[in-house]
Design an enzyme around this catalytic site. Structure first.
Site, PDB file in Angstrom:
ATOM      1  N   LYS A   1       0.803  -1.107  -0.040  1.00 29.34           N
ATOM      2  CA  LYS A   1       0.015   0.049   0.077  1.00 29.34           C
ATOM      3  C   LYS A   1       0.970   1.218  -0.048  1.00 29.34           C
ATOM      4  O   LYS A   1       1.943   1.300   0.745  1.00 29.34           O
ATOM      5  CB  LYS A   1      -0.695   0.023   1.226  1.00 29.34           C
ATOM      6  CG  LYS A   1      -1.812   1.039   1.385  1.00 29.34           C
ATOM      7  CD  LYS A   1      -2.638   0.871   2.449  1.00 29.34           C
ATOM      8  CE  LYS A   1      -3.631   2.069   2.895  1.00 29.34           C
ATOM      9  NZ  LYS A   1      -4.639   1.872   3.984  1.00 29.34           N
TER      10      LYS A   1
ATOM     11  N   SER B   1      -9.596   1.965   2.778  1.00 34.17           N
ATOM     12  CA  SER B   1      -8.467   2.815   1.958  1.00 34.17           C
ATOM     13  C   SER B   1      -7.299   1.948   1.387  1.00 34.17           C
ATOM     14  O   SER B   1      -6.586   2.233   0.477  1.00 34.17           O
ATOM     15  CB  SER B   1      -7.646   3.676   2.839  1.00 34.17           C
ATOM     16  OG  SER B   1      -6.965   3.095   3.854  1.00 34.17           O
TER      17      SER B   1
ATOM     18  N   SER C   1     -10.150  -0.300   6.865  1.00 30.34           N
ATOM     19  CA  SER C   1      -9.635  -0.272   5.696  1.00 30.34           C
ATOM     20  C   SER C   1      -9.102  -1.490   4.726  1.00 30.34           C
ATOM     21  O   SER C   1      -8.301  -1.327   3.762  1.00 30.34           O
ATOM     22  CB  SER C   1      -8.312   1.088   5.659  1.00 30.34           C
ATOM     23  OG  SER C   1      -9.060   2.089   6.136  1.00 30.34           O
TER      24      SER C   1
END
Length: 566
Positions: free
Chosen positions: A147, A222, A246
């Site tokens: 990420k 996210s 997330s």
């Protein structure tokens, strides 16, 4: 006559001066804004160019490799589970090089379809050559996706914010260092929503990421880029982070597994986020366990002494003793899709047939825990959030949150009565005493929840995971979606998701009978059109019982797979 004229000028002089000052001030403000926009445009353009450069370099490298190795079959490699991949890398039947190029080629292909990556890690090609001479580490030769908010040396971690561009990290995040020491090869970084506070995945720098199963749906956020990449088959395992769902929400939307460990179990050094915890995403539960086993090692404990030295407990994970499982299939005051309810009920039946005891359970003070957690994130009234956005064009997906932060205090207080917890958390800027009270209230919620678990004598909990993947009508986070996931952030329980089903025609039909939702969260419109999309359940364990959570997830996964084959 001259005296009269001079007197008139003197009388009008203050007014003329004020007007001139105001005009100059307006001009200065306009110039500053124009300069800021020009700077944002230049920074964004350079970031996009760097990303495209990394794609072009990777494409050239892949093409060169394929020309020199025309008989290599990348599709066979991509079909392997992580454990199968690890075994063949260790015994030499696969090389780190051919595995990396197989996943690199698939990533470039998927990027064109989903826009899930923020850039290829070009150092991965050199790292692959370096480690090939010595097969060290549990994850030797395994390509890993990251990420974008995990710091990588000499690269930006923008979090979708212009403010963070051209501020490269001085070193890798601790988790990245540990993964490399284990032989893993970080090869690509994945997209995030602007500011990391959305269940969609879009920002003004890198654009919007789409769902691998239906490009008309969001991949979630996210950790949306991660989930889309893995769900699309272009990564075998990745690292994301979870503040209020997330990891679990995008995994649920994209049909993969993820684990939110107990906060503090893994290092957060080098993780750009307001709060939250890092965790793995993968195709299956066993891969999550392998990740935890690999990183919970002496390297992690020495690089970050704040992490408790608790190695992975293999005995707990491998145990198959009968469990007492609490369950619920919906939350009051919270929209729950028919597919979410059905998934829990079907898994409950499978667990009962397998010899486990299922006990009806209702989360204690769940709405309060969710609200307290949200208020803690915005304890300064959203000032930090707004400060991070300064200089950036606001992405449409977070405009509601930004508007809520910018409202005058009196209006926040008024709206707090109407839109809890969406605006309740912004109703005031906390004083130190208020923060202590908030922490004490959260501790009370945790204590009351554990007391209820003990009263029912339950080991773990089975419950819905938010889904199926939503259309792009979501305008922000609201009470209609937050509690399903973020309750376990507030309580700091271990929680993970496992895909167990897909949306049926009956689910779609039943969806029409639900309430429309609220102003920010038109639930029926968002969830509609999900036929065939993945549906997951959520598995929960007490704090620090991450291995038990994984063991429960593994059992659910195996029972579902067994049922599908009969």
């Amino acid at each position: 006559m001259m005296e009269a004229t001079a007197g008139a000028l003197l009388r009008h002089w203050p007014e003329d001066l004020v007007g001139a000052v105001c005009l100059v001030g307006a001009v200065v403000l306009m110039v500053r804004r124009a300069n800021a926009k020009q700077l944002e445009k230049r920074l964004t353009s350079r970031a996009q160019n760097q990303r495209e450069h990394s794609f072009r370099e990777a494409e050239r490298a892949v093409l060169k490799y394929k020309q020199s190795h025309p008989t290599k079959d990348s599709t066979r490699i991509l079909r392997l589970s992580l454990c199968e991949l690890m075994e063949q890398l260790q015994d030499g039947s696969l090389s780190a090089e051919e595995v990396l190029y197989a996943y690199m080629e698939k990533t470039l292909e998927l990027q064109r379809k989903l826009n899930c990556c923020t850039g290829i890690i070009l150092d991965s090609f050199e790292q692959c050559k370096t480690i090939s001479s010595c097969k060290k580490g549990l994850l030797y030769g395994v390509p890993i996706s990251l990420k974008e908010n995990l710091c990588l040396k000499n690269q930006d971690s923008s979090c979708g914010l212009v403010k963070h561009l051209e501020q490269p990290a001085g070193e890798d995040a601790v988790l990245v260092k540990v993964l490399k020491k284990n032989g893993a090869i970080p090869f690509v970084r994945t997209n995030v929503p602007q500011g990391l506070l959305s269940y969609k995945c879009s920002n003004p720098i890198y654009g919007e990421t789409l769902n691998p199963h239906n490009v008309g749906k969001t991949c979630g956020g996210s950790s949306g880029g991660e989930a889309a990449l893995i769900g699309g088959g272009a990564s075998v395992m990745g690292v994301g982070s979870d503040l209020g769902g997330s990891l679990r929400v995008p995994a649920s939307f994209c049909g993969i597994c993820s684990l939110k460990p107990t906060a503090g179990r893994l290092s957060s050094k080098g993780l750009k986020s307001i709060q939250g915890t890092a965790g793995p995403l993968a195709k299956d539960v066993e891969s999550l366990a392998v990740f935890m086993k690999a990183v919970l090692c002496d390297d992690l404990f020495s690089l970050d002494p704040t992490v408790p030295p608790l190695p992975f407990n293999e005995e707990v994970y491998r145990s198959r003793n009968p469990l007492t499982i609490g369950y619920y299939d919906h939350l009051e005051q919270t929209a729950t899709s028919p597919s979410m309810i059905r998934a829990v009920r079907e898994v409950k039946a499978l667990l009962e047939r397998a010899g486990h005891t299922l006990v009806p359970y209702r989360p204690v003070r769940y709405y309060e825990a969710t609200e307290l957690m949200t208020r803690g994130v915005f304890a300064d009234g959203g000032a930090t959030f707004l400060q991070k956005l300064n200089g950036s064009t606001i992405d449409p997906i977070i405009k509601i949150q930004v508007l809520a932060c910018r409202l005058p205090m009196w209006l926040k207080k008024l709206l707090a009565f109407i839109l809890k917890p969406q605006v309740q958390c912004l109703a005031k800027v906390f004083a130190v005493a208020d923060l202590w009270k908030l922490q004490a209230s959260l501790e009370d919620c945790v204590s009351d929840t554990i007391t209820e678990w003990k009263r029912l004598n339950i080991d773990v909990v089975l419950c819905p995971s938010l889904g199926p993947a939503f259309s792009f009508v979501i305008k922000g986070l609201s009470a209609g979606m937050i509690p399903h996931a973020s309750i376990y952030n507030g309580l700091n329980f271990s929680a993970g998701v496992v895909p167990v089903s897909t949306v049926t025609a009956q689910d779609e039909s039943d969806l029409r009978h639900l309430d429309k939702g609220d102003l920010f969260y038109p639930f029926k419109e968002a969830a509609a059109g999900g036929l065939g999309l993945p549906v997951a359940v959520q598995c929960v364990a007490l704090p620090w019982q991450d291995e038990l959570c994984l063991r429960f997830m593994k059992e659910v996964e195996e029972l579902v797979q067994r049922a599908a084959h009969h």
